[in-house]
Design a protein around this motif. Structure first.
Motif, short mmCIF file in Angstrom:
data_model
loop_
_atom_site.label_atom_id
_atom_site.label_comp_id
_atom_site.label_asym_id
_atom_site.label_seq_id
_atom_site.Cartn_x
_atom_site.Cartn_y
_atom_site.Cartn_z
N THR A 132 -19.30 -27.80 -3.70
CA THR A 132 -18.16 -28.02 -4.59
C THR A 132 -17.34 -26.78 -4.86
N SER A 133 -17.61 -25.67 -4.20
CA SER A 133 -16.89 -24.44 -4.55
C SER A 133 -15.49 -24.45 -3.93
N VAL A 134 -14.53 -23.84 -4.62
CA VAL A 134 -13.18 -23.71 -4.07
C VAL A 134 -13.03 -22.40 -3.31
N ASN A 135 -14.03 -21.55 -3.36
CA ASN A 135 -14.00 -20.39 -2.49
C ASN A 135 -15.42 -20.07 -2.09
N ARG A 136 -15.58 -19.49 -0.94
CA ARG A 136 -16.91 -19.08 -0.51
C ARG A 136 -16.77 -18.02 0.56
N ASP A 137 -17.88 -17.38 0.88
CA ASP A 137 -17.87 -16.35 1.91
C ASP A 137 -17.95 -17.01 3.26
N VAL A 138 -17.11 -16.53 4.17
CA VAL A 138 -17.07 -17.10 5.52
C VAL A 138 -17.33 -15.97 6.51
N PHE A 139 -18.16 -16.25 7.51
CA PHE A 139 -18.40 -15.29 8.57
C PHE A 139 -17.21 -15.25 9.52
N PHE A 140 -16.90 -14.06 10.01
CA PHE A 140 -15.87 -13.93 11.04
C PHE A 140 -16.39 -13.12 12.20
N ILE A 141 -15.83 -13.38 13.37
CA ILE A 141 -16.17 -12.61 14.56
C ILE A 141 -14.86 -12.11 15.14
N GLN A 142 -14.73 -10.76 15.22
CA GLN A 142 -13.50 -10.17 15.73
C GLN A 142 -13.70 -9.84 17.19
N THR A 143 -12.72 -10.18 18.03
CA THR A 143 -12.91 -9.91 19.46
C THR A 143 -11.63 -9.40 20.09
N ARG A 144 -11.79 -8.85 21.27
CA ARG A 144 -10.63 -8.61 22.12
C ARG A 144 -10.85 -9.42 23.38
N LEU A 145 -9.87 -10.28 23.68
CA LEU A 145 -10.02 -11.17 24.82
C LEU A 145 -9.85 -10.41 26.12
N SER A 146 -10.26 -11.05 27.21
CA SER A 146 -10.15 -10.37 28.50
C SER A 146 -8.71 -10.20 28.93
N ASN A 147 -7.77 -10.90 28.28
CA ASN A 147 -6.36 -10.67 28.61
C ASN A 147 -5.71 -9.67 27.65
N ASP A 148 -6.56 -8.93 26.91
CA ASP A 148 -6.13 -7.84 26.03
C ASP A 148 -5.51 -8.27 24.71
N ASN A 149 -5.40 -9.55 24.42
CA ASN A 149 -5.01 -9.97 23.08
C ASN A 149 -6.23 -9.90 22.17
N VAL A 150 -5.99 -9.84 20.88
CA VAL A 150 -7.11 -9.93 19.95
C VAL A 150 -7.24 -11.37 19.49
N MET A 151 -8.45 -11.72 19.10
CA MET A 151 -8.68 -13.05 18.56
C MET A 151 -9.78 -12.95 17.53
N VAL A 152 -9.58 -13.59 16.42
CA VAL A 152 -10.60 -13.59 15.38
C VAL A 152 -11.08 -15.02 15.22
N TYR A 153 -12.39 -15.22 15.27
CA TYR A 153 -12.97 -16.53 15.09
C TYR A 153 -13.66 -16.56 13.75
N ARG A 154 -13.69 -17.76 13.14
CA ARG A 154 -14.59 -17.93 12.01
C ARG A 154 -15.88 -18.52 12.56
N ASN A 155 -16.89 -18.50 11.72
CA ASN A 155 -18.19 -18.99 12.15
C ASN A 155 -18.75 -19.77 10.97
N GLU A 156 -18.60 -21.08 11.01
CA GLU A 156 -19.01 -21.92 9.88
C GLU A 156 -19.83 -23.08 10.37
N ASP A 157 -20.70 -23.58 9.50
CA ASP A 157 -21.45 -24.81 9.79
C ASP A 157 -20.48 -25.99 9.82
N THR A 158 -20.69 -26.91 10.77
CA THR A 158 -20.01 -28.19 10.63
C THR A 158 -20.97 -29.22 10.05
N GLY A 159 -22.27 -28.94 10.13
CA GLY A 159 -23.26 -29.81 9.49
C GLY A 159 -23.20 -31.23 10.02
N TRP A 160 -23.31 -32.18 9.11
CA TRP A 160 -23.32 -33.59 9.50
C TRP A 160 -21.91 -34.17 9.50
N GLY A 161 -20.90 -33.31 9.24
CA GLY A 161 -19.55 -33.85 9.07
C GLY A 161 -18.73 -33.79 10.35
#
Lengths: 89, 156
Positions: free
Chosen positions: B59-88
């Motif tokens: 029920t929280s309106v804010n929470r801590d989220v994991f992120f993964i920062q990367t540099r793609l092989s085409n030299d752009n940067v990309m940031v991913y989040r890393n969250e459970d999808t669970g049963w949803g």
């Protein structure tokens, strides 16, 4: 675990509807085939209602009808495989 | 009158296609540069965030989220989040977010000695709405030019 319970309840409800529809459809196809078979002749002179009734009773006990329960088994299998592949592979 | 019908069907199929493009998995070859956690307050873009780790309060309106920062092989940067999808939704049944974060942390590297990984993810990166794709798995590879056949996308 509430989310799991919700998924199980909704899934059971949806799959039951699919099972009922599939059973009714399968039975009506079987009925049509029996009637066509009777019309083509060679069914030992029984009248159409008795022939179809006997054929449907045989169908009720058959493997084909029990296989429709696969409607419950297959999605559970797919979900279990996804869980294994996503989390443990 | 014909224009309206034509516009309607085009819009419909664009929506269907974008739904599938968002939900089905894609693979990126990248070099992980950093992993971090950040507190996110969900506002207008809350549709594009998943849920709290399964078992925690929802029920929280804010929470801590994991992120993964990367540099793609085409030299752009990309940031991913890393969250459970669970049963949803989407039905990835992802429960091992914290483990994935540990694996991603382990594969961090610098440009001089790159460690390439294939990141399977779904979702979009949109800077204007601050939404991130959700990383589902990471796999180390030796060569950034691996050939990946998207079997699931093809069969589906």
């Amino acid at each position: 675990m509430f989310a799991l319970a919700r998924l199980v309840v909704v899934g059971f409800f949806v799959l039951t509807i699919v099972y009922i529809c599939l059973s009714l459809y399968s039975r009506s196809v079987r009925r049509d085939k029996l009637e066509t078979e009777w019309r083509e002749g060679g069914t030992e002179g029984a009248n159409i209602e008795e022939f179809v009734q006997k054929g449907l009773e045989e169908y009720d006990g058959s493997l084909r009808r029990k296989l429709i329960l696969g409607v419950y088994v297959i999605p559970i299998g797919i979900v279990s495989f996804i869980i294994y592949a996503t989390n443990f592979m | 009158m014909g224009y309206i019908k034509w516009t309607f069907w085009i819009t419909f199929w664009v929506l269907v296609a974008s739904f599938f493009h968002y939900t089905l998995p894609q693979h990126d070859v990248a070099r992980i540069t950093d992993t971090y956690e950040k507190r996110i307050d969900f506002g207008e873009n809350s549709l594009f965030w998943a849920s709290a780790d399964t078992g925690n309060a929802v029920t929280s309106v804010n929470r801590d989220v994991f992120f993964i920062q990367t540099r793609l092989s085409n030299d752009n940067v990309m940031v991913y989040r890393n969250e459970d999808t669970g049963w949803g939704w989407p039905p990835y049944f992802k429960f091992d977010t914290t483990n994935l974060q540990a694996e991603a942390s382990d594969l961090k590297s610098v440009a001089e000695t790159p460690q390439w990984v294939v990141i399977k993810h779904y979702g979009w990166r949109n800077e204007f709405m601050s939404i991130f794709p959700n990383a589902v798995s990471v796999r180390a590879v030796d060569d950034p030019n691996v050939r990946m056949i998207p079997w699931l996308n093809i069969t589906f």
